[in-house]
Design a protein around this motif. Sequence first.
Motif, short mmCIF file in Angstrom:
data_model
loop_
_atom_site.label_atom_id
_atom_site.label_comp_id
_atom_site.label_asym_id
_atom_site.label_seq_id
_atom_site.Cartn_x
_atom_site.Cartn_y
_atom_site.Cartn_z
N GLU A 33 -8.56 83.02 18.44
CA GLU A 33 -7.46 82.28 17.82
C GLU A 33 -6.52 81.73 18.89
O GLU A 33 -6.17 80.55 18.89
N ALA A 34 -6.13 82.61 19.82
CA ALA A 34 -5.20 82.20 20.88
C ALA A 34 -5.80 81.08 21.73
O ALA A 34 -5.09 80.16 22.17
N ALA A 35 -7.12 81.13 21.93
CA ALA A 35 -7.79 80.16 22.81
C ALA A 35 -7.81 78.76 22.23
O ALA A 35 -8.11 77.79 22.94
N LYS A 36 -7.47 78.64 20.93
CA LYS A 36 -7.51 77.31 20.31
C LYS A 36 -6.40 76.39 20.80
O LYS A 36 -6.41 75.19 20.53
N SER A 37 -5.42 76.96 21.50
CA SER A 37 -4.31 76.13 22.00
C SER A 37 -4.72 75.41 23.27
O SER A 37 -5.31 76.01 24.18
N PRO A 38 -4.38 74.12 23.37
CA PRO A 38 -4.71 73.38 24.61
C PRO A 38 -3.92 73.89 25.82
O PRO A 38 -4.24 73.52 26.95
N ASP A 39 -2.90 74.72 25.56
CA ASP A 39 -2.10 75.29 26.66
C ASP A 39 -2.52 76.71 27.01
O ASP A 39 -1.85 77.37 27.81
N TYR A 40 -3.58 77.21 26.41
CA TYR A 40 -3.99 78.59 26.64
C TYR A 40 -4.33 78.81 28.12
O TYR A 40 -5.04 78.00 28.73
N ARG A 41 -3.78 79.89 28.70
CA ARG A 41 -3.98 80.15 30.13
C ARG A 41 -4.81 81.39 30.39
O ARG A 41 -4.82 81.92 31.50
N GLY A 42 -5.48 81.90 29.37
CA GLY A 42 -6.35 83.06 29.56
C GLY A 42 -5.58 84.37 29.48
O GLY A 42 -4.35 84.38 29.45
N ALA A 43 -6.33 85.45 29.40
CA ALA A 43 -5.73 86.79 29.32
C ALA A 43 -6.44 87.70 30.31
O ALA A 43 -7.66 87.91 30.20
N VAL A 44 -5.69 88.18 31.30
CA VAL A 44 -6.27 89.13 32.25
C VAL A 44 -6.54 90.42 31.49
O VAL A 44 -5.68 90.90 30.74
N LEU A 45 -7.72 90.97 31.63
CA LEU A 45 -8.12 92.17 30.89
C LEU A 45 -8.03 93.40 31.79
O LEU A 45 -8.26 93.29 33.00
N PRO A 46 -7.76 94.56 31.21
CA PRO A 46 -7.79 95.80 32.00
C PRO A 46 -9.23 96.27 32.20
O PRO A 46 -9.57 97.42 31.93
N VAL A 47 -10.05 95.32 32.66
CA VAL A 47 -11.50 95.55 32.74
C VAL A 47 -11.97 95.20 34.15
O VAL A 47 -11.52 94.22 34.73
N THR A 48 -12.86 96.04 34.68
CA THR A 48 -13.57 95.67 35.92
C THR A 48 -15.07 95.81 35.66
O THR A 48 -15.49 96.52 34.75
N ALA A 49 -15.84 95.10 36.48
CA ALA A 49 -17.29 95.13 36.29
C ALA A 49 -18.01 95.30 37.62
O ALA A 49 -17.54 94.83 38.65
N ASP A 50 -19.14 95.99 37.57
CA ASP A 50 -20.08 96.07 38.70
C ASP A 50 -21.34 95.33 38.28
O ASP A 50 -21.81 95.53 37.16
#
Length: 500
Positions: free
Chosen positions: A245-262
Motif C-alpha cells: 500500500e505504502a509503495a503505491k505513492s510516487p514519493d515512496y522512499r523505501g523502508a529499511v528492514l531490521p533484516v540481514t542476509a547471507d
Amino acid sequence: MKTARFHAAVAAVVLLASAPAVWAAPANADAPVTEAELARHIQVLASDAFEGRAPGTEGEDRTIAYVVGEWAKAGLEAVPGSATPWLQPVPFVESQAVGGSARFKVNGRDFAMDKDGIILTGRDASVSMTDVPAIFVGYGIDGAGKVNADVKGKVAIMLFDSAPFGDKLPRYRERRQMLADAGASAVLVIATDALPWAELRENVGGKTVRLADAAPGAPVSGFLSIAGADALLAKAGLGGAAAREAAKSPDYRGAVLPVTADFTAKTNIRSFASNNIVAKLPGAKPDGKAVLFLGHWDHLGICGKEGDADRICNGAVDNASGIAVLIEVAKRLGSGTRPDRDIYFMATTAEEKGLLGAHYFADHPAVPLGDITVALNIDTIAISPRGTPVATIGRGKPAYDAVVRDVATKLGRRLDDDGEADAFIQRQDGWALGAKGVTSLMVGGSFSDMKLLEDFLGSDYHTAADNFSDKIPLGGAAEDADLHVALGRAFADTKRWPGK
Ligand SMILES: [Zn+2]
C-alpha cells in the motif's frame, strides 16, 4: 500462375513496342514469389541437420553457409569494411545457476525462510556474502522514474508489477538493472500470481544468455514467493499488505528492514560467439540513405528432454519462413531493375533470447542508423492464406503509412487498420531499432488475422512441432514476399521516397 504468365507476356509485347513503358513500371518485372520457392528454403533451414538453429552451434554454421550462399547468388555483397565479411560477430555470455543458499536474520535472530520461498542466481561463477542489510523498495523507482532509495551494498526487495503511478515507467527487468547500477548487492523480486512460481523456478534454473557487453546485474538476483516475502516482511514488522500500500505513492522512499542476509551462489558461466549475417545490395544511384530488411535466423535449438521422440525445435514458421522470404526478396531486387538506394539485408541472431542480435546491431551498427530510412522486419510470416489483409506493426508516421497503403493497394491487397497487431510491437526485432530512432515496420498478413495467429501461438509455436510440412500455409507468405519486393523498390526509389 496464370496472372504471372499474362504479365510476362504483356511485358514482352510492351518491350517490343516501346521500351520506355517497361522502365516506367519496373515492378512488373519482378516474377511473383511462389510457395514452392519458399518451401524449398524452409525445408532446408528447418531440417534436423540444422538442429533448431541455436546460436553458437553447428546449426548456426550451416545456417550461415546456406543464407550467405543464397544471398551471394542473389547478387548481394559483403558490407564493405567489415572485418568478417557477411558476418557481424556478436559475443554472448551464458549462465546457469547450479546452486545457492540464502539465510535471513530478523532483529539478529535466524528467520527460517521456506526453502521453496526463494530462487537465486549469481552474476559470477561464485558469490558469497554475509550480513547484507535489507531494504524494501516498493517498485524501486519514484514518480520521475529514478531509483527511490539508497540501495548501495544492500539487498533490495522489489515488487514485480509495474508501478501504478505512471504508464511510461520501466518494467521490472529494467528496474532490477537500475537497482544493480545503483550498487545493490542483491535484488530480490517479489513474485505475483501473474508469474507462476513453478514456471519461474524452471526458467531460473535454465540457461540464460546475455550480450557480453551488457551492463552486469547485481552480484545476486532472485525472486521471493508471495508467501515467502509476506512471512519475512511480517516478521520484520512491516506487513506485506501495508508495504504494498505504502509503495503505491510516487514519493515512496523505501523502508529499511531490521533484516540481514547471507548469500552463496554458484553459476556455470560460458562465453560464446554468434553472428548477425549482414549483406548489401549496392544501389544504382545511392544518395546516402538505405533500406534495411531484417529477420531472425535463430531458433530454440534442441529443446526437448532426453528421451523425447522429437527433441529439436526446428522453427519452420518461426522464423525459417521469414528467412525464406528474405532470400527470395533479395533475388528479385538483385536481378530486376537495380533500385536507386543501397538495400541491406540482415539475418539476426538470438532474437529468441530477447532480440539480442538486433540490440547488438543497434548498438554497433554496420550501417549508420541515421542512414536507414526504413527497417522492414519479417518474422513468423507463414500463418495466413492468400487474400489476408495487410497489417502493419509500427504504424503512425503518415508518410510511411501512405507508402505501405499505396504499394499494398497496387498489388490488390486490402489493408487492416484495426491496430490489433500493435500488441506485438515489443516482441520483434524491429523494436530494438525503433528504440534507437529507426522507423521500423513489420508489414504483412500474419499479424492481421488474430485468430490464425493465436492458433499458432497456442499450438506449435516454440515447440518441437514447429516443423516443416506441407500443412504450413505459404500462400500468404508468398504474397507478403511480393509485397516486400515492392516496398523495397518504393522506399529505395529516390524520386518516389525522399528518404525522410
Ligand atoms: Zn520465436
